[in-house]
Scaffold this active site. Structure first.
Site, mmCIF file in Angstrom:
data_model
loop_
_atom_site.group_PDB
_atom_site.id
_atom_site.type_symbol
_atom_site.label_atom_id
_atom_site.label_comp_id
_atom_site.label_asym_id
_atom_site.label_seq_id
_atom_site.Cartn_x
_atom_site.Cartn_y
_atom_site.Cartn_z
ATOM 1 N N SER A 113 0.850 -1.188 0.000
ATOM 2 C CA SER A 113 0.000 0.000 0.000
ATOM 3 C C SER A 113 0.887 1.241 0.000
ATOM 4 C CB SER A 113 -0.894 0.011 1.240
ATOM 5 O OG SER A 113 -1.494 1.278 1.422
ATOM 6 N N SER A 114 0.413 2.302 -0.633
ATOM 7 C CA SER A 114 1.197 3.538 -0.678
ATOM 8 C C SER A 114 1.308 4.203 0.689
ATOM 9 C CB SER A 114 0.577 4.519 -1.678
ATOM 10 O OG SER A 114 -0.764 4.811 -1.333
ATOM 11 N N CYS A 115 0.541 3.741 1.687
ATOM 12 C CA CYS A 115 0.633 4.328 3.027
ATOM 13 C C CYS A 115 1.937 3.943 3.730
ATOM 14 C CB CYS A 115 -0.553 3.926 3.881
ATOM 15 S SG CYS A 115 -0.572 2.188 4.349
ATOM 16 N N TYR A 142 -1.537 -0.080 10.046
ATOM 17 C CA TYR A 142 -1.675 -0.794 8.775
ATOM 18 C C TYR A 142 -0.387 -0.679 7.963
ATOM 19 C CZ TYR A 142 -3.588 -1.983 4.151
ATOM 20 O OH TYR A 142 -3.822 -2.551 2.919
ATOM 21 N N LYS A 146 2.257 -3.614 6.446
ATOM 22 C CA LYS A 146 2.642 -3.723 5.037
ATOM 23 C C LYS A 146 4.158 -3.640 4.859
ATOM 24 C CE LYS A 146 -1.268 -4.434 3.025
ATOM 25 N NZ LYS A 146 -1.510 -5.701 2.284
ATOM 26 N N HIS A 185 -13.155 3.084 1.802
ATOM 27 C CA HIS A 185 -12.166 4.081 1.420
ATOM 28 C C HIS A 185 -12.873 5.289 0.797
ATOM 29 C CE1 HIS A 185 -9.222 0.658 1.694
ATOM 30 N NE2 HIS A 185 -8.527 1.634 2.237
#
Length: 317
Positions: A113-115, A142, A146, A185
């Protein structure tokens, strides 16, 4: 450029095949002629259970695994249950990867994920910016899970010599998304709220935050196409970004979604709610060098997503 040609009868296990990313991967693989796709519903095998994950890998004996199974949610869900997001995602990842490594599964693609990137990292986000600063607090748990998944893939490559890879998508949306009123989301959340406001004649809808935060959005089927391209052409112990290369402010996104849905009421800002990360725009130059770019415009993707929502969600409520 490395090119991997998978036989069309290769056994491919998609963990999380009913989710947004997993279902898009399934469609993409079917369209390419792959004939041995396997998905195991969570009701039959809870991947948070180590023994259940082991049994799946032993029974399926996959040539390729797409690890798309995860607990996911928007800002509100992440704030409400950070322990669950951290613990459950760590369990799923470790259980599937450990079982796959023990069986010597030659290819695994981990979906991140880009987070994972620092909250205030330079934009656009290059792969080397990982762990160069503090994470965004609203989804820190989260993100840590990841990041652990990325490191797990890297460790397996080093210890077992298996050619596993990790791909980092930008914010995904599309058919098969989660339109839950509290756990969705940004895109499905807006689609549901604007649709319900239109149906119920609500004159004003509040959008979270200032509207200035910017997000890069990628249509799920484009993501599947990019991920399959990465499987065929990318081989590295780090990871690779998969995105559209364009971002939009939340305010402009809200106006676009409202137009697609046909809601003509007033949009306001709920300043009591957080913006989240100020901007998330992936640097996709490495994917471009491998010969891939996304092809679905944001408005086109939103219209397809809304059509799916109307037929598969709203029609059954």
């Amino acid at each position: 450029m490395r090119t991997l040609t998978l036989p069309r009868d290769a056994t491919i296990y998609i963990a999380g095949h009913r989710g947004l990313a997993g279902s898009a991967l399934w469609r993409g693989l079917e369209a390419r002629g792959f004939s041995s796709l396997v998905g195991v519903p969570s009701a039959e095998a809870d991947l948070r259970d180590r023994q259940a994950a082991r049994r799946v890998i032993e029974d399926v004996r996959p040539d390729v695994i797409f690890l798309a199974a995860a607990r996911v949610g928007g800002i509100a869900a992440n704030i409400a249950a950070p322990t669950d997001f951290l613990s459950e995602n760590l369990q799923i990842q470790a259980n599937v990867m450990d079982a796959a490594a023990a069986k010597g599964v030659p290819k695994l693609v981990f979906l991140g994920s880009s987070c994972i990137y620092p909250r205030l990292a330079p934009q656009p986000l290059r792969e080397e910016y990982l762990m160069t600063g503090p994470l965004e607090p609203t989804n820190e748990a989260y993100a840590v899970a990841k990041i652990a998944g990325i490191m797990h893939v890297k460790a397996v490559r080093q210890q077992y010599g298996l050619k596993w890879i990790s791909v980092m998508p930008s914010n995904l949306y599309g058919p098969g998304d989660n339109f839950h009123p509290q756990k969705s989301h940004v895109v499905p959340g807006m689609i549901r709220r604007f649709h319900e406001a239109k149906v119920n004649g609500v004159e004003e809808v509040a959008v979270w935050g200032t509207g200035r935060a910017r997000r890069e959005l990628l249509f799920a089927d484009d993501f599947a196409d990019g991920t399959l391209h990465a499987l065929e052409h990318f081989d590295g112990s780090d990871f690779i970004n998969v995105g559209s290369g364009e971002d939009i402010s939340i305010a402009d996104l809200a106006a676009l979604v409202a137009r697609v849905v046909g809601y003509d009421g007033t949009l306001s800002q709920d300043l009591s709610k957080p913006d989240g990360m100020p901007q998330k725009l992936l640097d996709t130059s490495r994917m471009q060098e491998l010969g891939w770019t996304s092809s679905t415009s944001l408005e086109q993707g939103l219209r397809q997503t809304y059509e799916w929502f109307l037929s598969e969600v709203a029609a059954h409520e």
